[in-house]
Motif scaffolding. Sequence first.
Motif, short mmCIF file in Angstrom:
data_model
loop_
_atom_site.label_atom_id
_atom_site.label_comp_id
_atom_site.label_asym_id
_atom_site.label_seq_id
_atom_site.Cartn_x
_atom_site.Cartn_y
_atom_site.Cartn_z
N ALA A 243 0.45 -1.40 -0.12
CA ALA A 243 0.01 0.25 -0.10
C ALA A 243 1.22 1.12 -0.20
O ALA A 243 0.16 2.00 -0.34
N GLN A 244 1.95 1.63 0.50
CA GLN A 244 2.85 2.37 0.50
C GLN A 244 3.11 2.91 -0.49
O GLN A 244 3.57 3.79 -0.67
N GLU A 245 4.10 1.16 -0.92
CA GLU A 245 5.12 1.54 -2.13
C GLU A 245 3.80 2.42 -3.87
O GLU A 245 3.90 2.93 -4.49
N GLN A 246 2.06 2.04 -3.15
CA GLN A 246 1.39 2.84 -4.39
C GLN A 246 1.67 3.94 -4.07
O GLN A 246 1.38 4.73 -5.19
N ILE A 247 0.93 4.47 -3.11
CA ILE A 247 1.03 5.50 -2.22
C ILE A 247 2.26 7.12 -2.93
O ILE A 247 1.73 7.40 -3.13
#
Length: 311
Positions: A243-247
């Motif tokens: 999820a952090q990679e996406q953000i």
Amino acid sequence: MNDTPKKGWFQRLSAGLSRSSKQMTDQVVATFVKEPLSEASLEQLEEHLLESDLGPAASARIVERFRGLKFGKDAPEREVKEALAEAVAAELSPRQATFDPLSGPKPYVVLFVGVNGSGKTTTLGKIAADLTGKGAKVMIVAGDTFRAAAREQLKVWAERAGADFESRRDGADAAGLAFDAYTKARAEGYDVVLIDTAGRLQNKSALMDELLKIVRVLKKVDPEAPHDTLLVLDATVGRNALAQEQIFGRTAFVTGVVMTKLDGTARGGVLVPVAQASDAPLMLIGVGEGVEDLQPFDARAFSRSLVGLED
Ligand SMILES: Nc1nc2c(ncn2[C@@H]2O[C@H](COP(=O)(O)OP(=O)(O)OP(=O)(O)O)[C@@H](O)[C@H]2O)c(=O)[nH]1
């Protein structure tokens, strides 16, 4: 971070990944050592891979690879591990790249992004120590101007590494600081400028605006800057790292991913779906808190360690 890996490099990687490798291989190996390849054992394999956080796409491909293999009736443990390591390496090899700030333009500007606690500051400090150890003139910029503790921690790393340190107090404009520091670094012949940034996710859009502003002002000095933007992700949060990679990946023009704390977790397998979801390749991994524990990402070595092979 060294060109020639020090003695014990692989051992350190393996020790760091031992919890993940236990999670990953104990059951897989038991499955195939006990019984020959069958639909049931392949199903079990997929389950174990998913439990190890490898993600559905890679897990399915690895199972397909195994389907084509022939193990003897009593396959030795090593044979199963070798096959698994090869399958994981095939997933990761295309996602590997080198971080080499001393081979590019000078000063080479590196921006560090990621949420608080992901290991950004520590990673930056380890890189600084490695570079000064190679004789480079390094400037560290404390772009998280809000948190005095973050500034202090970075200053300690700068002192330890023998790098110069630029900071501003209490909520000063981070982009202004980055611009001034970069201009100074150009004038004074620095080799590398390492810029830490804030990682508050509570206000996502303000954080992204701040990161984009830093990138914009650096480009005013040199359109090629920042030469690398490293996204630091903590492996212990498992699939939250995705999820952090996406953000960050969507907005911050990330050029390389660093995955930290692979030593503190049984979830090291999460590196696989993160590497595959990210547009940017994996460059570095952290397998401990020491300076020598930040290592270049090597898909083959990582895969062998992940399945508990010794070399
Ligand atoms: N075990 C282990 N700990 C690590 C690793 N990398 C960082 N840490 C630890 O993780 C904690 C958080 O790291 P920081 O570098 O402070 O994280 P940060 O992203 O800069 O976070 P803030 O300082 O809160 O902005 C520290 O206690 C580090 O020592 C690693 O590879 N392995």
